[in-house]
Enzyme design. Structure first.
Site, PDB file in Angstrom:
ATOM      1  N   THR A 217      42.546  38.164  47.284  1.00 24.97           N
ATOM      2  CA  THR A 217      43.976  38.264  47.016  1.00 24.97           C
ATOM      3  C   THR A 217      44.742  37.043  47.502  1.00 24.97           C
ATOM      4  O   THR A 217      45.947  36.956  47.328  1.00 24.97           O
ATOM      5  CB  THR A 217      44.579  39.511  47.686  1.00 24.97           C
ATOM      6  OG1 THR A 217      44.076  39.594  49.019  1.00 24.97           O
ATOM      7  CG2 THR A 217      44.205  40.753  46.932  1.00 24.97           C
ATOM      8  N   GLY A 218      44.043  36.111  48.140  1.00 31.38           N
ATOM      9  CA  GLY A 218      44.700  34.875  48.523  1.00 31.38           C
ATOM     10  C   GLY A 218      45.096  34.789  49.984  1.00 31.38           C
ATOM     11  O   GLY A 218      46.023  34.065  50.335  1.00 31.38           O
ATOM     12  N   THR A 220      43.302  33.532  52.573  1.00 31.38           N
ATOM     13  CA  THR A 220      42.974  32.209  53.092  1.00 31.38           C
ATOM     14  C   THR A 220      43.945  31.176  52.530  1.00 31.38           C
ATOM     15  O   THR A 220      44.455  30.314  53.252  1.00 31.38           O
ATOM     16  CB  THR A 220      41.528  31.842  52.709  1.00 31.38           C
ATOM     17  OG1 THR A 220      40.677  32.929  53.056  1.00 31.38           O
ATOM     18  CG2 THR A 220      41.072  30.609  53.422  1.00 31.38           C
ATOM     19  N   HIS A 435      29.136  57.688  21.295  1.00 36.63           N
ATOM     20  CA  HIS A 435      29.610  57.847  22.672  1.00 36.63           C
ATOM     21  C   HIS A 435      30.976  57.173  22.855  1.00 36.63           C
ATOM     22  O   HIS A 435      31.934  57.792  23.301  1.00 36.63           O
ATOM     23  CB  HIS A 435      28.566  57.247  23.626  1.00 36.63           C
ATOM     24  CG  HIS A 435      28.943  57.301  25.066  1.00 36.63           C
ATOM     25  ND1 HIS A 435      28.363  58.163  25.958  1.00 36.63           N
ATOM     26  CD2 HIS A 435      29.842  56.584  25.783  1.00 36.63           C
ATOM     27  CE1 HIS A 435      28.895  57.983  27.148  1.00 36.63           C
ATOM     28  NE2 HIS A 435      29.800  57.022  27.076  1.00 36.63           N
ATOM     29  N   GLU A 436      31.048  55.913  22.450  1.00 35.73           N
ATOM     30  CA  GLU A 436      32.302  55.183  22.647  1.00 35.73           C
ATOM     31  C   GLU A 436      33.425  55.758  21.789  1.00 35.73           C
ATOM     32  O   GLU A 436      34.572  55.840  22.224  1.00 35.73           O
ATOM     33  CB  GLU A 436      32.114  53.690  22.335  1.00 35.73           C
ATOM     34  CG  GLU A 436      31.135  52.962  23.252  1.00 35.73           C
ATOM     35  CD  GLU A 436      31.465  53.103  24.726  1.00 35.73           C
ATOM     36  OE1 GLU A 436      32.657  53.259  25.078  1.00 35.73           O
ATOM     37  OE2 GLU A 436      30.529  53.086  25.548  1.00 35.73           O
ATOM     38  N   HIS A 439      34.969  58.712  23.518  1.00 31.42           N
ATOM     39  CA  HIS A 439      36.011  58.293  24.476  1.00 31.42           C
ATOM     40  C   HIS A 439      37.301  57.987  23.728  1.00 31.42           C
ATOM     41  O   HIS A 439      38.382  58.439  24.103  1.00 31.42           O
ATOM     42  CB  HIS A 439      35.593  57.004  25.192  1.00 31.42           C
ATOM     43  CG  HIS A 439      34.542  57.191  26.241  1.00 31.42           C
ATOM     44  ND1 HIS A 439      34.611  58.125  27.228  1.00 31.42           N
ATOM     45  CD2 HIS A 439      33.395  56.498  26.472  1.00 31.42           C
ATOM     46  CE1 HIS A 439      33.544  58.023  28.018  1.00 31.42           C
ATOM     47  NE2 HIS A 439      32.780  57.039  27.567  1.00 31.42           N
TER      48      HIS A 439
HETATM   49  P1  ADP Z   1      40.842  35.811  50.217  1.00 28.52           P
HETATM   50  O1  ADP Z   1      40.826  34.897  51.385  1.00 28.52           O
HETATM   51  O2  ADP Z   1      41.964  36.800  50.240  1.00 28.52           O
HETATM   52  O3  ADP Z   1      39.535  36.489  49.967  1.00 28.52           O
HETATM   53  P2  ADP Z   1      41.208  33.370  48.817  1.00 28.52           P
HETATM   54  O4  ADP Z   1      42.434  32.880  49.463  1.00 28.52           O
HETATM   55  O5  ADP Z   1      39.936  32.775  49.307  1.00 28.52           O
HETATM   56  O6  ADP Z   1      41.111  34.947  48.903  1.00 28.52           O
HETATM   57  O7  ADP Z   1      41.349  33.175  47.244  1.00 28.52           O
HETATM   58  C1  ADP Z   1      40.354  32.589  46.476  1.00 28.52           C
HETATM   59  C2  ADP Z   1      40.941  31.819  45.330  1.00 28.52           C
HETATM   60  O8  ADP Z   1      41.573  32.682  44.399  1.00 28.52           O
HETATM   61  C3  ADP Z   1      42.009  30.843  45.758  1.00 28.52           C
HETATM   62  O9  ADP Z   1      41.461  29.628  46.094  1.00 28.52           O
HETATM   63  C4  ADP Z   1      42.905  30.760  44.536  1.00 28.52           C
HETATM   64  O10 ADP Z   1      42.410  29.827  43.613  1.00 28.52           O
HETATM   65  C5  ADP Z   1      42.797  32.124  43.923  1.00 28.52           C
HETATM   66  N1  ADP Z   1      43.889  32.995  44.341  1.00 28.52           N
HETATM   67  C6  ADP Z   1      43.776  34.112  45.084  1.00 28.52           C
HETATM   68  N2  ADP Z   1      44.974  34.690  45.260  1.00 28.52           N
HETATM   69  C7  ADP Z   1      45.876  33.915  44.642  1.00 28.52           C
HETATM   70  C8  ADP Z   1      47.301  33.984  44.474  1.00 28.52           C
HETATM   71  N3  ADP Z   1      48.012  34.990  45.009  1.00 28.52           N
HETATM   72  N4  ADP Z   1      47.903  33.016  43.768  1.00 28.52           N
HETATM   73  C9  ADP Z   1      47.183  32.014  43.238  1.00 28.52           C
HETATM   74  N5  ADP Z   1      45.848  31.891  43.354  1.00 28.52           N
HETATM   75  C10 ADP Z   1      45.185  32.828  44.045  1.00 28.52           C
HETATM   76 ZN    ZN Z   2      31.114  56.210  28.433  1.00 25.58          ZN
HETATM   77 MG    MG Z   3      39.202  34.397  52.510  1.00 25.19          MG
END
Ligand code: ADP
Ligand code: ZN
Ligand code: MG
Length: 614
Positions: A217-218, A220, A435-436, A439
């Site tokens: 989710t970003g 780092t 099947h599909e 659904h």
């Molecule tokens: P986490 O540390 O939460 O597991 P990261 O920061 O390592 O995730 O994210 C990995 C990559 O995904 C980033 O380098 C970026 O390219 C992309 N990314 C993740 N979240 C975002 C965001 N909110 N906006 C833009 N890019 C994102």
């Molecule tokens: Zn199915």
């Molecule tokens: Mg990370």
């Protein structure tokens, strides 16, 4: 192995080869190499003398006529070579097993002596090479243990990479869809920019900030963006780097990290995946003492002893807050928690914008639609999809990335790589198609189900033989009971269609059944949606944003457990009946749709709608 080390080894080998050739040269200087039969013939006629017999060679001098004899024996034409041989005074030959030789020499009166083979090259071989191998092995082991720098002395040195100002190159512009988290971090940035201003006003700054959220989710990225925005150095370290095999190394690293930070203040210390400290218990095979405990204790004491006034902010990230040692979360430590959640549809739109900024887009690309096609995906997924779409376009020789490429990339992300080459037999294809369609028809017939976007029977990945892609019109945080019931019916629709058409079921419904059972269980146990049990929750969730990591804790009697099981079964059975009823009513449509799907392999949502309306 690093460059320096492999260079040293190359030098060593070169030197060794040079020595070897030199030795050979001096050993055989001006000596003519002859073969053993030539040698024997010389001995027979007593044309050699002064032999030195070693383990592998026989050296000696020619007596007059000896060299000429060799030249004769060789039957040479080239005058130059003949002259060369005639001029040589000494010879050597490779020794051959010949027990009679000594007797023969004695008979002929040729003088000979033995020689002990102790050349210094041999010594080198037997001493230095084992030592060199030992050293190489030892340093390799040290490397494996994670000792940085060179040699043993540097084990405690922190692995923190110091990104000095400007080097993180990440700002808030690069992080999209996490506005709330950004808002919470603004204050920190202000403080890092002008600590004096804050302190003058008596403001209190949190010491530790924990970024919590699902992977990708970003988190780092966000931490680096904070450093980038504030223009301060960023010292980052992963939690797992603290945990070493040697006792005390982790603790030494922590100490070292904080010392570095003090020198660089104002700055940010970032400990990524701090849960590694929490789950590493008992990892150390060498030490009896718990290494993690020591490291953790050191981290806590450093944090307690640290004064925010110096301008050092400690950030950490985790996707598993529930396993973090509570001691880390107490006031004065990581007491500020910032949630970095999965992005909603608007957030995903913004993330798509960020990542497509560097990509050449065709005019038909609609980012809003892309965002609506990727519910539940996180920033890392989206970055991946954009990259994949660009690659697909490049592979097809386009100079723009089109909507079709994005759609394919998303499909790939959802269902694994398209396996066009995989052949399924006709019977299987028929089963998958029905099947599909089961659904799809159930989904299209129920008022509260998400609309069907596409049905496909192109096999993808390992397990999915086909799929029905439903498109939620918006992200859902709340689901009503009738929506959940419809969802159950849709999930079971595939299996029910198989049952109606073929009178038997296949293994293809396994995933559907798992998901349906899970939903039914939650309806009964978590949401109080069963009339027989009433609005009671039989499980408590500590964590709501990580669906897969719900902590399950049940405290109820055996009887209640029985009723729960019955209720779950009832929900599933009822859903199955509903699905069957719908499918039986629309059995002509089902057959029509299935044969169309077998022909075209993919049916779009609009075509399905038209077909059902006719
Ligand atoms: P986490 O540390 O939460 O597991 P990261 O920061 O390592 O995730 O994210 C990995 C990559 O995904 C980033 O380098 C970026 O390219 C992309 N990314 C993740 N979240 C975002 C965001 N909110 N906006 C833009 N890019 C994102
Ligand atoms: Zn199915
Ligand atoms: Mg990370």
């Amino acid at each position: 192995m690093d460059k320096k080390k492999s260079l040293t080894i190359i030098y060593f080998i070169i030197a060794f080869i040079i020595l070897l050739t030199l030795e050979r040269y001096f050993l055989t200087q001006q000596a003519l190499s002859i073969n053993y039969s030539e040698f024997k013939s010389l001995v027979k006629d007593k044309l050699v003398n002064n032999l030195v017999i070693s383990k592998e060679f026989i050296e000696g001098k020619f007596i007059e006529g000896g060299a000429e004899r060799v030249a004769q024996l060789r039957n040479l034409k080239d005058q130059k070579e003949i002259n060369f041989i005639k001029n040589s005074k000494a010879f050597y030959t490779i020794r051959v097993e010949d027990p009679e030789l000594v007797k023969e020499l004695t008979e002929k009166g040729i003088s000979y002596s033995g020689k002990q083979e102790v050349t210094w090259v041999k010594t080198l071989l037997s001493w230095i090479i084992p030592i060199a191998i030992l050293i190489a092995f030892w340093s390799f082991i040290l490397k494996k243990m994670g000792a940085p720098g060179e040699g043993l002395m540097a084990i405690g040195k922190s692995k923190a990479k110091v990104y000095v100002e400007g080097e993180t190159n990440v700002t808030f512009k690069d992080v999209a869809g996490v506005d709330e988290a950004k808002e919470e971090l603004r204050e920190i940035i202000e403080f890092l920019k002008t600590p004096e201003k804050f302190l003058k006003l008596g403001g209190k700054i949190p010491k530790g900030i924990l970024l919590v959220g699902p992977p990708g989710t970003g988190k780092t990225l966000l931490a680096r963006a904070v450093a980038g925005e504030a223009g301060v150095p960023f010292l980052s370290l992963s939690g797992s780097a603290f945990v070493e095999m040697f006792v005390g190394v982790g603790a030494a690293r922590v100490r070292d990290l904080f010392q570095q930070a003090e020198k660089l203040a104002p700055c940010i210390i970032f400990i990524d995946e701090i849960d590694a400290l929490g789950k590493a218990r008992g990892i150390s095979p060498i030490s009896g003492v718990d290494e993690r405990e020591q490291t953790l204790a050191q981290l806590l004491s450093e944090m307690d002893g640290f004064d925010t006034k110096k301008g050092v902010i400690i950030m950490a990230a985790t996707n598993r807050p529930e396993i973090i040692d509570p001691a880390l979360l107490r006031p004065g430590r990581f007491d500020r928690h910032v949630l970095v959640d999965r992005p909603d549809i608007k957030g995903r739109e913004e993330i798509f914008k960020v990542h497509t900024a560097k990509v050449k887009l065709a005019p038909d690309v609609n980012i809003k639609v892309l965002a609506s096609m990727t519910p539940g995906m996180v920033g890392a997924d989206i970055a991946n999809i954009v990259n994949e779409a660009a690659l697909l376009a490049a592979r097809k020789g386009k100079n723009q990335v089109e909507m079709k490429d994005f759609e394919e990339a998303i499909e790939r992300a959802i269902a694994g790589l398209e396996k066009k080459s995989r052949v399924i037999n006709k019977k299987e294809k028929e089963i998958v198609a029905f099947h599909e369609c089961g659904h799809a028809i159930v989904a299209a017939s129920l008022p509260n189900a998400d609309p069907v976007r596409r049905i496909s029977i192109i096999p993808r990945g390992i397990s999915a033989l086909g799929y029905t892609m439903q498109l939620p019109t918006e992200d859902r945080y709340l689901l009503t009971k009738s929506e959940l019931l419809d969802r159950l019916a849709v999930l079971l629709g595939g299996r029910c269609a198989e049952e109606i058409i073929f009178n038997e079921v296949s293994t293809g419904a396994q995933n559907d059944l798992e998901r349906a059972t899970d939903i039914a269980k939650r309806m009964v146990k978590n949401y109080g949606m069963s009339e027989n049990l009433g609005p009671l929750a039989f499980e408590q969730n500590r964590l709501l944003f990580l669906e897969s990591q719900w902590e399950r804790r049940g405290d109820y009697s055996e009887e209640t457990a029985k009723i729960i099981d019955e209720e779950v079964r009832r929900l599933i059975n009822e859903a199955c009946e509903r699905a069957k009823k719908i499918l039986k009513e629309k059995i002509y449509k089902l057959r029509e749709l299935a044969s169309l799907l077998m022909e075209k392999e993919i049916i779009e949502g609009e075509d399905l709608k038209k077909l059902l309306e006719d």
